[in-house]
Design an enzyme around this catalytic site. Structure first.
Site, PDB file in Angstrom:
ATOM      1  N   PHE A 141       0.855  -1.194   0.000  1.00  0.00           N
ATOM      2  CA  PHE A 141       0.000   0.000   0.000  1.00  0.00           C
ATOM      3  C   PHE A 141       0.883   1.233   0.000  1.00  0.00           C
ATOM      4  O   PHE A 141       1.688   1.430   0.901  1.00  0.00           O
ATOM      5  CB  PHE A 141      -0.952   0.055   1.202  1.00  0.00           C
ATOM      6  CG  PHE A 141      -1.872   1.255   1.107  1.00  0.00           C
ATOM      7  CD1 PHE A 141      -3.033   1.204   0.353  1.00  0.00           C
ATOM      8  CD2 PHE A 141      -1.534   2.457   1.720  1.00  0.00           C
ATOM      9  CE1 PHE A 141      -3.853   2.321   0.226  1.00  0.00           C
ATOM     10  CE2 PHE A 141      -2.356   3.579   1.593  1.00  0.00           C
ATOM     11  CZ  PHE A 141      -3.513   3.510   0.850  1.00  0.00           C
ATOM     12  N   ASP A 226       9.233   2.932   2.157  1.00  0.00           N
ATOM     13  CA  ASP A 226       8.048   3.731   2.485  1.00  0.00           C
ATOM     14  C   ASP A 226       7.778   3.594   3.984  1.00  0.00           C
ATOM     15  O   ASP A 226       7.281   2.566   4.446  1.00  0.00           O
ATOM     16  CB  ASP A 226       6.842   3.256   1.660  1.00  0.00           C
ATOM     17  CG  ASP A 226       5.578   4.077   1.942  1.00  0.00           C
ATOM     18  OD1 ASP A 226       5.539   4.782   2.972  1.00  0.00           O
ATOM     19  OD2 ASP A 226       4.637   4.005   1.130  1.00  0.00           O
ATOM     20  N   LYS A 255       2.189  11.027   7.292  1.00  0.00           N
ATOM     21  CA  LYS A 255       1.335  10.771   8.456  1.00  0.00           C
ATOM     22  C   LYS A 255       1.816  11.467   9.745  1.00  0.00           C
ATOM     23  O   LYS A 255       1.574  12.649   9.915  1.00  0.00           O
ATOM     24  CB  LYS A 255       1.159   9.270   8.639  1.00  0.00           C
ATOM     25  CG  LYS A 255       0.323   8.686   7.488  1.00  0.00           C
ATOM     26  CD  LYS A 255      -0.256   7.314   7.757  1.00  0.00           C
ATOM     27  CE  LYS A 255      -1.268   6.961   6.686  1.00  0.00           C
ATOM     28  NZ  LYS A 255      -0.886   5.862   5.824  1.00  0.00           N
TER      29      LYS A 255
HETATM   30  C1  LIG Z   1      -1.070   5.980   4.338  1.00  0.00           C
HETATM   31  C2  LIG Z   1       0.042   5.473   3.511  1.00  0.00           C
HETATM   32  C3  LIG Z   1       0.365   6.083   2.281  1.00  0.00           C
HETATM   33  C4  LIG Z   1      -0.461   7.191   1.670  1.00  0.00           C
HETATM   34  O1  LIG Z   1      -0.503   8.338   2.459  1.00  0.00           O
HETATM   35  P1  LIG Z   1      -1.679   9.422   2.195  1.00  0.00           P
HETATM   36  O2  LIG Z   1      -1.299  10.556   3.100  1.00  0.00           O
HETATM   37  O3  LIG Z   1      -2.966   8.776   2.573  1.00  0.00           O
HETATM   38  O4  LIG Z   1      -1.625   9.786   0.767  1.00  0.00           O
HETATM   39  C5  LIG Z   1       1.457   5.590   1.597  1.00  0.00           C
HETATM   40  N1  LIG Z   1       2.202   4.574   2.070  1.00  0.00           N
HETATM   41  C6  LIG Z   1       1.918   3.972   3.242  1.00  0.00           C
HETATM   42  C7  LIG Z   1       2.785   2.857   3.729  1.00  0.00           C
HETATM   43  C8  LIG Z   1       0.824   4.374   3.981  1.00  0.00           C
HETATM   44  O5  LIG Z   1       0.514   3.750   5.121  1.00  0.00           O
END
Ligand SMILES: *Cc1c(COP(=O)(O)O)cnc(C)c1O
Length: 401
Positions: A141, A226, A255
């Site tokens: 994700f 990520d 986040k």
């Molecule tokens: C939440 C998340 C994203 C996307 O972030 P948004 O601020 O919702 O665009 C990307 N990578 C990971 C691992 C995430 O948990």
């Protein structure tokens, strides 16, 4: 009709139905607690997918927010401000990277990373134009933009959003040999979560990321981690890649960096990677605005001063042990690191959604991921008694089925 259902019905009329929230309408938060419009109190075991790692309305963040809002908030990158470099410098020191590029949402920072590694591939590795390939993991994700969903394994993320962006190769998560086999001369990067979040808090085999680092280095493939959800103390280390002592070529943050108050994200990388950007090649109107940068810097100070890395590790163990000791037949597995825990349940008995609804009645908010797993990722500032309350109520919830 209750006040809550009235509110939900009104929202459903005008707001797009791209989420399926639990039937609660929140209006106030403090620390690890939130209140709904009928003044019922809940323990937040979700932290907005880790965005609220410092808890709701942290007093130091409110102070920083107010001070900077009165000083200077947004000017765009047409001008310099005195708030950008202190944040980027500190993040570089923490991640071991050389340079950073600020954006707002996580998906934007992922897009930034994709652009960087493709350019690196063409300009520094000699990949023929438009041939660059990026390797990703199954059940990844990384966000919701068209390019990012193009390499999602979840077909519901893609349905009728095509044509999709080409240039991505999927391999199984946690399989270093598959990475080795997938690499070819056109591979520019491997983009990966050190621990998969949305897939259901999936921990890879020990030594896997270290092995990936070696394979990437040998093949001049960039390792991009990520850490949008796992970074900033969530898993009991500042970054999840530290569990294996890895030095990536790029790190993506989001986040929690905004303290649960503002959106701010950042792509950090080695100089060799970041210098592919030149004026005009990328940008964002709000990216790196002084208000968000000031909050980001305060977030990092709070994590250090409140020792949240250590706290996440310690309380994470308590949470993991507590959940494991429940020993209920509905529980198939409890797994996690730090305050990042998933409980997989037997969906033949009850859906994860139903358990979350029951938990909500009992005053604990969590959310299912992929119908089978219940996530427990409370604010890192959570008190021990509150954590124990969540564990107790979870057992009560399971006993209801
Ligand atoms: C939440 C998340 C994203 C996307 O972030 P948004 O601020 O919702 O665009 C990307 N990578 C990971 C691992 C995430 O948990």
């Amino acid at each position: 009709m209750s006040k809550t259902s009235q509110w939900i019905a009104k929202e459903a009329k005008v707001c797009a139905h791209n989420y399926f929230p639990l039937p609660v309408v929140l209006t106030r938060g403090k620390g690890e607690w939130v209140w709904d419009i009928q003044q019922k109190r809940y323990l937040d075991m979700m932290s907005a997918y880790s965005a609220v790692s410092l808890g709701h309305c942290h007093p130091r963040l409110l102070k920083a927010l107010s001070e900077q809002a009165h000083q200077l908030a947004v000017v765009s990158r047409a001008f310099h401000t005195d708030k950008l470099y202190p944040l980027v410098e500190k993040l570089c020191r923490l991640t071991g990277m050389d340079m950073g590029l600020p954006m707002n949402s996580g998906a934007e920072a992922v897009e930034t990373a994709l652009k960087a590694v493709r350019r690196f591939g063409y300009e520094k590795k000699g990949i023929p134009d438009n041939q660059a390939q990026i390797i990703v993991s199954k059940n990844n994700f990384h966000g919701r933009t068209i390019s990012v969903i193009s390499f999602s394994s979840d077909k519901s993320y893609q349905q009728h959003f095509g044509p999709l962006t080409p240039g991505f190769i999927e391999i199984p998560f946690g399989d270093a040999q598959a990475l080795k086999s997938a690499i070819n001369p056109n591979t520019c990067a491997f983009l990966v979560e050190a621990i998969q979040g949305e897939a259901g808090i999936i921990l890879p085999p020990k030594g896997w990321l270290k092995e990936c680092e070696k394979i990437c280095r040998e093949n001049k493939v960039l390792l991009i981690v990520d850490e949008i959800q796992t970074g900033l103390a969530r898993t009991g280390k500042m970054f999840a890649f530290e569990h294996e002592n890895v030095k990536p070529d790029g790190v993506i943050l989001g986040k929690a960096l905004g303290g649960g108050i503002l959106p701010i994200s950042m792509f950090l990388a080695r100089k060799e990677v970041m210098e592919v950007f030149n004026p005009g090649s990328h940008g964002s109107t709000f990216g790196g605005n002084p208000l968000a940068c000031h909050i980001g810097l305060e977030v990092l100070s709070i994590i250090e001063e409140e020792k949240l890395v250590q706290k996440s590790a310690k309380l994470g163990d308590r949470l993991l042990e507590g959940l494991k000791s429940i020993n209920h037949p509905i529980i198939k597995e409890v797994r996690g690191k730090g305050l990042f825990v998933g409980v997989e349940i037997d969906t033949n008995v009850v859906s994860a959604r139903k358990v979350c609804e029951k938990l909500m009645e009992l005053g604990v908010l969590s959310k299912e991921t992929h119908e089978t797993t219940i996530r427990f990722a409370p604010p890192l500032i959570i008190h021990e008694e509150a954590l124990d309350f969540a564990i107790t109520e979870f057992e009560v919830a399971l006993n209801a089925f």
